[in-house]
Design a protein around this motif. Structure first.
Motif, PDB file in Angstrom:
ATOM      1  N   GLY A  39       0.813  -1.208   0.000  1.00 26.56           N
ATOM      2  CA  GLY A  39       0.000   0.000   0.000  1.00 26.56           C
ATOM      3  C   GLY A  39       0.843   1.253   0.000  1.00 26.56           C
ATOM      4  O   GLY A  39       0.516   2.245  -0.677  1.00 26.56           O
ATOM      5  N   PHE A  40       1.941   1.239   0.741  1.00 26.20           N
ATOM      6  CA  PHE A  40       2.848   2.390   0.755  1.00 26.20           C
ATOM      7  C   PHE A  40       3.555   2.550  -0.585  1.00 26.20           C
ATOM      8  O   PHE A  40       3.692   3.665  -1.109  1.00 26.20           O
ATOM      9  CB  PHE A  40       3.870   2.222   1.874  1.00 26.20           C
ATOM     10  N   ALA A  41       4.030   1.451  -1.160  1.00 31.94           N
ATOM     11  CA  ALA A  41       4.780   1.526  -2.413  1.00 31.94           C
ATOM     12  C   ALA A  41       3.954   2.122  -3.538  1.00 31.94           C
ATOM     13  O   ALA A  41       4.502   2.708  -4.480  1.00 31.94           O
ATOM     14  CB  ALA A  41       5.275   0.136  -2.796  1.00 31.94           C
ATOM     15  N   LEU A  42       2.634   1.993  -3.461  1.00 30.99           N
ATOM     16  CA  LEU A  42       1.777   2.580  -4.495  1.00 30.99           C
ATOM     17  C   LEU A  42       1.965   4.088  -4.605  1.00 30.99           C
ATOM     18  O   LEU A  42       1.805   4.661  -5.691  1.00 30.99           O
ATOM     19  CB  LEU A  42       0.306   2.270  -4.185  1.00 30.99           C
ATOM     20  N   PHE A  43       2.300   4.742  -3.501  1.00 31.19           N
ATOM     21  CA  PHE A  43       2.490   6.194  -3.547  1.00 31.19           C
ATOM     22  C   PHE A  43       3.734   6.540  -4.354  1.00 31.19           C
ATOM     23  O   PHE A  43       3.731   7.490  -5.153  1.00 31.19           O
ATOM     24  CB  PHE A  43       2.597   6.758  -2.134  1.00 31.19           C
ATOM     25  N   GLY A  44       4.812   5.785  -4.155  1.00 34.02           N
ATOM     26  CA  GLY A  44       6.015   6.023  -4.946  1.00 34.02           C
ATOM     27  C   GLY A  44       5.780   5.779  -6.423  1.00 34.02           C
ATOM     28  O   GLY A  44       6.257   6.546  -7.286  1.00 34.02           O
ATOM     29  N   ILE A  45       5.036   4.717  -6.742  1.00 28.64           N
ATOM     30  CA  ILE A  45       4.698   4.447  -8.135  1.00 28.64           C
ATOM     31  C   ILE A  45       3.922   5.617  -8.734  1.00 28.64           C
ATOM     32  O   ILE A  45       4.169   6.056  -9.854  1.00 28.64           O
ATOM     33  CB  ILE A  45       3.861   3.159  -8.221  1.00 28.64           C
ATOM     34  N   LEU A  46       2.967   6.139  -7.970  1.00 24.22           N
ATOM     35  CA  LEU A  46       2.146   7.245  -8.443  1.00 24.22           C
ATOM     36  C   LEU A  46       2.989   8.487  -8.709  1.00 24.22           C
ATOM     37  O   LEU A  46       2.827   9.159  -9.737  1.00 24.22           O
ATOM     38  CB  LEU A  46       1.051   7.554  -7.422  1.00 24.22           C
ATOM     39  N   TYR A 105      12.816   2.872   4.125  1.00 22.78           N
ATOM     40  CA  TYR A 105      11.404   3.228   4.016  1.00 22.78           C
ATOM     41  C   TYR A 105      10.518   2.118   4.550  1.00 22.78           C
ATOM     42  O   TYR A 105       9.510   2.376   5.228  1.00 22.78           O
ATOM     43  CB  TYR A 105      11.049   3.506   2.555  1.00 22.78           C
ATOM     44  N   ALA A 106      10.868   0.874   4.232  1.00 26.99           N
ATOM     45  CA  ALA A 106      10.062  -0.245   4.718  1.00 26.99           C
ATOM     46  C   ALA A 106      10.037  -0.263   6.243  1.00 26.99           C
ATOM     47  O   ALA A 106       8.975  -0.449   6.859  1.00 26.99           O
ATOM     48  CB  ALA A 106      10.613  -1.560   4.175  1.00 26.99           C
ATOM     49  N   CYS A 107      11.184  -0.054   6.856  1.00 22.39           N
ATOM     50  CA  CYS A 107      11.243  -0.036   8.323  1.00 22.39           C
ATOM     51  C   CYS A 107      10.436   1.129   8.894  1.00 22.39           C
ATOM     52  O   CYS A 107       9.710   0.969   9.883  1.00 22.39           O
ATOM     53  CB  CYS A 107      12.702   0.056   8.783  1.00 22.39           C
ATOM     54  N   ALA A 108      10.556   2.302   8.267  1.00 26.51           N
ATOM     55  CA  ALA A 108       9.825   3.471   8.754  1.00 26.51           C
ATOM     56  C   ALA A 108       8.316   3.260   8.651  1.00 26.51           C
ATOM     57  O   ALA A 108       7.559   3.608   9.575  1.00 26.51           O
ATOM     58  CB  ALA A 108      10.241   4.712   7.966  1.00 26.51           C
ATOM     59  N   ALA A 110       2.488   1.753  15.202  1.00 30.93           N
ATOM     60  CA  ALA A 110       2.115   2.728  16.227  1.00 30.93           C
ATOM     61  C   ALA A 110       0.731   3.323  15.999  1.00 30.93           C
ATOM     62  O   ALA A 110       0.070   3.737  16.954  1.00 30.93           O
ATOM     63  CB  ALA A 110       3.161   3.853  16.267  1.00 30.93           C
ATOM     64  N   VAL A 111       0.288   3.386  14.755  1.00 25.51           N
ATOM     65  CA  VAL A 111      -0.992   4.023  14.421  1.00 25.51           C
ATOM     66  C   VAL A 111      -1.831   3.022  13.638  1.00 25.51           C
ATOM     67  O   VAL A 111      -1.656   2.865  12.425  1.00 25.51           O
ATOM     68  CB  VAL A 111      -0.776   5.309  13.597  1.00 25.51           C
ATOM     69  N   ARG A 112      -2.731   2.371  14.303  1.00 26.75           N
ATOM     70  CA  ARG A 112      -3.509   1.304  13.686  1.00 26.75           C
ATOM     71  C   ARG A 112      -4.315   1.764  12.473  1.00 26.75           C
ATOM     72  O   ARG A 112      -4.374   1.052  11.454  1.00 26.75           O
ATOM     73  CB  ARG A 112      -4.434   0.681  14.739  1.00 26.75           C
ATOM     74  N   PRO A 113      -4.971   2.937  12.486  1.00 24.09           N
ATOM     75  CA  PRO A 113      -5.709   3.357  11.292  1.00 24.09           C
ATOM     76  C   PRO A 113      -4.838   3.456  10.046  1.00 24.09           C
ATOM     77  O   PRO A 113      -5.289   3.138   8.942  1.00 24.09           O
ATOM     78  CB  PRO A 113      -6.288   4.723  11.688  1.00 24.09           C
ATOM     79  N   VAL A 114      -3.591   3.899  10.215  1.00 20.90           N
ATOM     80  CA  VAL A 114      -2.672   3.970   9.078  1.00 20.90           C
ATOM     81  C   VAL A 114      -2.404   2.574   8.541  1.00 20.90           C
ATOM     82  O   VAL A 114      -2.413   2.335   7.322  1.00 20.90           O
ATOM     83  CB  VAL A 114      -1.357   4.660   9.495  1.00 20.90           C
ATOM     84  N   ALA A 115      -2.171   1.638   9.441  1.00 22.69           N
ATOM     85  CA  ALA A 115      -1.929   0.256   9.024  1.00 22.69           C
ATOM     86  C   ALA A 115      -3.111  -0.307   8.257  1.00 22.69           C
ATOM     87  O   ALA A 115      -2.947  -0.958   7.216  1.00 22.69           O
ATOM     88  CB  ALA A 115      -1.627  -0.608  10.243  1.00 22.69           C
ATOM     89  N   ASP A 116      -4.312  -0.041   8.745  1.00 29.79           N
ATOM     90  CA  ASP A 116      -5.498  -0.573   8.100  1.00 29.79           C
ATOM     91  C   ASP A 116      -5.691   0.017   6.701  1.00 29.79           C
ATOM     92  O   ASP A 116      -6.053  -0.695   5.750  1.00 29.79           O
ATOM     93  CB  ASP A 116      -6.737  -0.300   8.958  1.00 29.79           C
ATOM     94  N   LEU A 117      -5.477   1.320   6.565  1.00 28.06           N
ATOM     95  CA  LEU A 117      -5.624   1.962   5.266  1.00 28.06           C
ATOM     96  C   LEU A 117      -4.618   1.417   4.255  1.00 28.06           C
ATOM     97  O   LEU A 117      -4.967   1.078   3.117  1.00 28.06           O
ATOM     98  CB  LEU A 117      -5.449   3.475   5.400  1.00 28.06           C
ATOM     99  N   LEU A 118      -3.358   1.340   4.666  1.00 27.62           N
ATOM    100  CA  LEU A 118      -2.324   0.851   3.758  1.00 27.62           C
ATOM    101  C   LEU A 118      -2.545  -0.612   3.400  1.00 27.62           C
ATOM    102  O   LEU A 118      -2.385  -1.012   2.241  1.00 27.62           O
ATOM    103  CB  LEU A 118      -0.942   1.037   4.389  1.00 27.62           C
TER     104      LEU A 118
END
Length: 413
Positions: free
Chosen positions: A29-36, A297-300, A307-315
């Motif tokens: 989910g995070f990598a999609l932003f870099g692709i975009l 980036y993967a570690c971050a 630490a932030v569950r909503p972020v995890a769920d969205l990604l």
């Protein structure tokens, strides 16, 4: 952040079942932003990725420079592809499926989707290359983690040496290109992308050989990332370390400076102040340092998601439908920049293009979370899964090599 307990049997099938490794979906989910960020520049105009053409503003040049310095595009997806390959194979073994047949159908389906994507939406498609390299990865499937890492290092080092040598010869023996040298070709491209649908498709077909050639040149690096994922899955790296905050912080602190330093050199060569002759030199440096930036980036992201569950769920929701999200990005960008829709090709500056990516990505995250709370598979995942199984998911297997739907994965985009 929760994680399926049956992690070694994770299938990556987009179903959100208990056997998934959620951290992999978060990273997709995070990598999609870099692709975009990268694809939006390439689809917006011939100069956008380099900060604009002659007379571009300082903001546009700075925006392009910053993205080049900080973005690693395909390496994280490639790593996840290799990681998922191992999980797919384990799932097939556990259910008694014939993995070669499943893998062949999956890669054929991925190639077909990539070909349609390249012709209709974006000639810089990566799916066809992934499908071809997926067959190579199958041949290397029995490598030990150590052997896989050694081969990956050799591939990256060999390609870096070739690019560096050719790049230095280019610097020594050629003169910098001026905008006037390629202005006529750029004018034809701009006119084609602002034309009707047939004109846009024609432009894609003309650019496709060049795009495939570029993917072929960087294929050793993609395969190296596949192999790194193969090795990491073989040792259960994500399952063991995905929630180890101390290890994640230590890895981030160790490798982020290395990755950013390489990114700065790459940006200087590709976006200035050095001229166009230094492009390959910069990419040689990127080959050697991008893995450090990708790992950082993967570690971050995993630290933030933990630490932030909503972020995890969205990604994670977008990660489960990464193929659909990737294709949707291209569709929306084509509607904005080509004659399919608004026809804004070469009419929007780099800074504005990149700024527009932020709300678009946010919208994708929101839609992804809502959609995956209602359905088991997103559209592209459902199509690819159907092609892989040779039947619609949920139906009884029609042949011995088709395992139950809950156990057959789809490849990451």
């Amino acid at each position: 952040m929760s994680r399926g307990r049956a992690a070694p049997g994770d299938t990556g099938d987009g179903s959100g079942g208990p056997g998934r490794v959620d951290e992999l979906d978060v990273l997709r989910g995070f990598a999609l932003f870099g692709i975009l960020l990268v694809n939006a520049q390439l689809m917006a105009g011939p100069y956008t990725a380099f900060g604009g053409g002659p007379g571009a503003s300082a903001a546009d040049r700075a925006a392009a420079w910053a993205v080049t310095a900080t973005t690693t595009v395909y390496q994280l997806f490639s790593f996840l592809f290799g990681y998922s390959f191992v999980l797919h194979r384990r799932a097939a073994r556990r259910t008694g499926a014939v993995f070669p047949a499943l893998h062949l159908r999956r890669t054929a389906g991925l190639f077909g989707l990539g070909l349609a994507h390249a012709v209709l939406l974006y000639p810089g498609d990566i799916l066809m290359t992934y499908a071809a390299l997926g067959l190579v990865l199958y041949g290397l499937r029995d490598l030990t983690p150590r052997a896989a890492v050694r081969l990956a290092v050799a591939l990256v080092a060999g390609l870096a040496v070739l690019l560096l040598g050719y790049g230095l010869l280019t610097v020594a023996l050629t003169e910098p290109l001026t905008p006037s040298a390629y202005a006529p070709r750029v004018a034809d491209t701009v006119a084609a992308y602002r034309g009707g649908a047939l004109s846009v498709v024609g432009a894609h077909l003309r650019e496709l050989p060049t795009a495939l050639g570029a993917n072929l040149m960087y294929a050793p690096d993609m395969l190296a990332a596949f192999l790194a994922g193969l090795a990491a899955a073989g040792t259960g790296l994500v399952e063991r370390r995905g929630r180890d905050r101390r290890w994640l912080r230590r890895t981030l602190a160790r490798w982020l400076p290395v990755g950013l330093a390489g990114g700065v050199v790459t940006a200087c060569c590709a976006n200035g102040p050095l001229d166009s002759r230094w492009f390959l030199v910069g990419h040689a440096v990127s080959l050697l340092t991008a893995p450090a930036l990708t790992a950082s980036y993967a570690c971050a992201v995993l630290l933030l998601a933990g630490a932030v569950r909503p972020v995890a769920d969205l990604l994670a929701a977008s990660g489960r439908m990464a193929l659909s999200q990737y294709l949707t990005q291209s569709l929306l960008l084509a509607l904005v920049f080509t004659g399919y829709g608004l026809g804004l090709y070469d009419r929007v500056g780099t800074a504005l293009v990149l700024a527009g990516c932020v709300p678009l990505y946010g919208l994708q995250l929101a839609v992804g979370a809502r959609l995956m709370s209602r359905v088991r598979y997103a559209p592209a995942e459902l199509l690819l899964r159907t092609l892989t199984l040779a039947r619609r998911p949920g139906r009884a297997p029609a042949c011995p090599d088709s395992p139950p739907a809950a156990h057959v994965p789809r490849p990451a985009a």
